[in-house]
Design a protein around this motif. Sequence first.
Motif, PDB file in Angstrom:
ATOM      1  N   ILE A  27      52.058  46.959 -59.608  1.00  0.00           N
ATOM      2  CA  ILE A  27      53.389  47.506 -59.910  1.00  0.00           C
ATOM      3  C   ILE A  27      54.471  46.581 -59.352  1.00  0.00           C
ATOM      4  O   ILE A  27      55.469  46.298 -60.014  1.00  0.00           O
ATOM      5  CB  ILE A  27      53.557  48.933 -59.318  1.00  0.00           C
ATOM      6  N   VAL A  28      54.232  46.077 -58.108  1.00  0.00           N
ATOM      7  CA  VAL A  28      55.242  45.203 -57.488  1.00  0.00           C
ATOM      8  C   VAL A  28      55.424  43.944 -58.339  1.00  0.00           C
ATOM      9  O   VAL A  28      56.560  43.526 -58.616  1.00  0.00           O
ATOM     10  CB  VAL A  28      54.852  44.857 -56.030  1.00  0.00           C
ATOM     11  N   LYS A  29      54.316  43.368 -58.787  1.00  0.00           N
ATOM     12  CA  LYS A  29      54.403  42.143 -59.611  1.00  0.00           C
ATOM     13  C   LYS A  29      55.180  42.420 -60.891  1.00  0.00           C
ATOM     14  O   LYS A  29      56.016  41.616 -61.319  1.00  0.00           O
ATOM     15  CB  LYS A  29      52.997  41.625 -59.930  1.00  0.00           C
ATOM     16  N   GLU A  30      54.884  43.585 -61.509  1.00  0.00           N
ATOM     17  CA  GLU A  30      55.595  43.950 -62.748  1.00  0.00           C
ATOM     18  C   GLU A  30      57.094  44.097 -62.495  1.00  0.00           C
ATOM     19  O   GLU A  30      57.926  43.662 -63.287  1.00  0.00           O
ATOM     20  CB  GLU A  30      55.030  45.274 -63.302  1.00  0.00           C
ATOM     21  N   LYS A  31      57.425  44.731 -61.378  1.00  0.00           N
ATOM     22  CA  LYS A  31      58.842  44.956 -61.059  1.00  0.00           C
ATOM     23  C   LYS A  31      59.557  43.631 -60.814  1.00  0.00           C
ATOM     24  O   LYS A  31      60.687  43.441 -61.250  1.00  0.00           O
ATOM     25  CB  LYS A  31      58.971  45.870 -59.825  1.00  0.00           C
ATOM     26  N   ILE A  32      58.877  42.723 -60.101  1.00  0.00           N
ATOM     27  CA  ILE A  32      59.483  41.409 -59.843  1.00  0.00           C
ATOM     28  C   ILE A  32      59.717  40.689 -61.168  1.00  0.00           C
ATOM     29  O   ILE A  32      60.794  40.150 -61.422  1.00  0.00           O
ATOM     30  CB  ILE A  32      58.575  40.557 -58.919  1.00  0.00           C
ATOM     31  N   ALA A  33      58.687  40.732 -62.051  1.00  0.00           N
ATOM     32  CA  ALA A  33      58.789  40.055 -63.345  1.00  0.00           C
ATOM     33  C   ALA A  33      59.927  40.648 -64.176  1.00  0.00           C
ATOM     34  O   ALA A  33      60.600  39.945 -64.938  1.00  0.00           O
ATOM     35  CB  ALA A  33      57.461  40.166 -64.094  1.00  0.00           C
ATOM     36  N   ALA A  34      60.160  41.964 -63.992  1.00  0.00           N
ATOM     37  CA  ALA A  34      61.225  42.628 -64.764  1.00  0.00           C
ATOM     38  C   ALA A  34      62.601  42.403 -64.138  1.00  0.00           C
ATOM     39  O   ALA A  34      63.608  42.916 -64.631  1.00  0.00           O
ATOM     40  CB  ALA A  34      60.932  44.126 -64.859  1.00  0.00           C
ATOM     41  N   GLY A  35      62.622  41.678 -63.006  1.00  0.00           N
ATOM     42  CA  GLY A  35      63.902  41.337 -62.382  1.00  0.00           C
ATOM     43  C   GLY A  35      64.480  42.432 -61.510  1.00  0.00           C
ATOM     44  O   GLY A  35      65.672  42.439 -61.199  1.00  0.00           O
ATOM     45  N   GLU A  36      63.640  43.381 -61.097  1.00  0.00           N
ATOM     46  CA  GLU A  36      64.147  44.468 -60.244  1.00  0.00           C
ATOM     47  C   GLU A  36      64.531  43.925 -58.865  1.00  0.00           C
ATOM     48  O   GLU A  36      63.852  43.034 -58.322  1.00  0.00           O
ATOM     49  CB  GLU A  36      63.078  45.557 -60.108  1.00  0.00           C
ATOM     50  N   ALA A  37      65.610  44.461 -58.293  1.00  0.00           N
ATOM     51  CA  ALA A  37      66.088  43.963 -56.993  1.00  0.00           C
ATOM     52  C   ALA A  37      65.043  44.239 -55.904  1.00  0.00           C
ATOM     53  O   ALA A  37      64.541  45.365 -55.798  1.00  0.00           O
ATOM     54  CB  ALA A  37      67.402  44.635 -56.633  1.00  0.00           C
ATOM     55  N   PRO A  38      64.723  43.209 -55.082  1.00  0.00           N
ATOM     56  CA  PRO A  38      63.721  43.392 -54.035  1.00  0.00           C
ATOM     57  C   PRO A  38      64.024  44.557 -53.097  1.00  0.00           C
ATOM     58  O   PRO A  38      63.117  45.283 -52.683  1.00  0.00           O
ATOM     59  CB  PRO A  38      63.737  42.067 -53.265  1.00  0.00           C
ATOM     60  N   LEU A  39      65.314  44.777 -52.796  1.00  0.00           N
ATOM     61  CA  LEU A  39      65.662  45.878 -51.879  1.00  0.00           C
ATOM     62  C   LEU A  39      65.344  47.239 -52.485  1.00  0.00           C
ATOM     63  O   LEU A  39      65.008  48.186 -51.780  1.00  0.00           O
ATOM     64  CB  LEU A  39      67.137  45.800 -51.480  1.00  0.00           C
ATOM     65  N   ASP A  40      65.449  47.335 -53.832  1.00  0.00           N
ATOM     66  CA  ASP A  40      65.098  48.604 -54.480  1.00  0.00           C
ATOM     67  C   ASP A  40      63.591  48.837 -54.409  1.00  0.00           C
ATOM     68  O   ASP A  40      63.124  49.968 -54.252  1.00  0.00           O
ATOM     69  CB  ASP A  40      65.552  48.590 -55.948  1.00  0.00           C
ATOM     70  N   ILE A  41      62.834  47.736 -54.520  1.00  0.00           N
ATOM     71  CA  ILE A  41      61.369  47.853 -54.426  1.00  0.00           C
ATOM     72  C   ILE A  41      60.991  48.309 -53.004  1.00  0.00           C
ATOM     73  O   ILE A  41      60.157  49.199 -52.813  1.00  0.00           O
ATOM     74  CB  ILE A  41      60.694  46.497 -54.780  1.00  0.00           C
ATOM     75  N   ILE A  42      61.667  47.719 -51.996  1.00  0.00           N
ATOM     76  CA  ILE A  42      61.390  48.103 -50.601  1.00  0.00           C
ATOM     77  C   ILE A  42      61.729  49.579 -50.379  1.00  0.00           C
ATOM     78  O   ILE A  42      61.011  50.302 -49.692  1.00  0.00           O
ATOM     79  CB  ILE A  42      62.207  47.215 -49.630  1.00  0.00           C
ATOM     80  N   LYS A  43      62.829  50.021 -51.000  1.00  0.00           N
ATOM     81  CA  LYS A  43      63.252  51.425 -50.839  1.00  0.00           C
ATOM     82  C   LYS A  43      62.161  52.369 -51.342  1.00  0.00           C
ATOM     83  O   LYS A  43      61.833  53.365 -50.700  1.00  0.00           O
ATOM     84  CB  LYS A  43      64.546  51.642 -51.630  1.00  0.00           C
TER      85      LYS A  43
END
Length: 213
Positions: free
Chosen positions: A22-38
Amino acid sequence: MGNLTQLAQALVDLDEELVNKIVKEKIAAGEAPLDIIKECNEGMGKIGKLFEANEYYLSELIMSGEILKGVMNELEPLLANVEKEASTADVVVIGTVKDDIHDIGKNIVVTLLKGTGFDVIDLGVDVPAETFVKTIKETGARVLGLSALLNFTFPAMKEVVDQLAAAGLRDQVKVIIGGAPCNEEVRQFTGADYLAKDAATGVNICKEIFGKC
Ligand code: B12
């Protein structure tokens, strides 16, 4: 706590493979790292609650910490990519206080501060008050960040602030505290100047202190 996101739930399930996917997909989709951490923090909070309820044990805490470290390895290069706004003359000393070895949150703060351009002296974990005071004295740093995740280490935070005052350094340095269980009451108890509920707030406070806002 409401429904967890897919990522937070995968973390609670300790499903490392799914978390990484999921993290890899989110990074590839350009999601902000801080939102992923949240999202990850929501999962960690739930894991903490399961631990309190004796549904999860120390092994699950350790496993969740390891999974989150893997996530942070993926995110760190992205966090370091934010635009540099501070000057390296702006020194921030940071560490986890004595008897506390939680460092995942502190390390996120360190990465973000460095990424913003601050010169960060990271003293690590289980840091005695004397070491914080000595470092502030030697470097002349104007900001000190203290991390604590355990209720019983709040007095260790207060000890740092008290020792800074005893050494005549209290007026020179602003103290910011952070860590999941820290709140305004804890800030008042410790005598710290600021409370940061997350890493981004901590960075903004540092920018404010150094007059960057
Ligand atoms: C992972 C984890 C561990 C791992 C830590 C691995 C590591 N390298 O850090 C291990 C397994 C080692 C561990 C051990 C223990 N843990 Co633990 N652990 C957790 C857990 C599940 C997640 C913590 C975490 O990393 N969160 C994710 C990070 C990103 O969040 P964070 O730390 O809050 O940081 C964010 C902000 O708070 C802020 N921030 C943090 N610090 C700072 C500092 C500054 C200056 C600033 C500006 C901002 C800032 O920025 C970060 C990013 O936004 C929590 C549950 C929870 N709800 O927090 C329990 C928890 C903290 N642990 C707990 C306990 C009881 C323990 C143990 C005593 C268990 C035991 N019986 O041995 C030991 C203590 C070891 C010790 N002496 O320190 C309790 C503490 C209860 C309390 N409030 O006193 C919790 C809350 C679980 C629970 N609900 O019971 N733990």
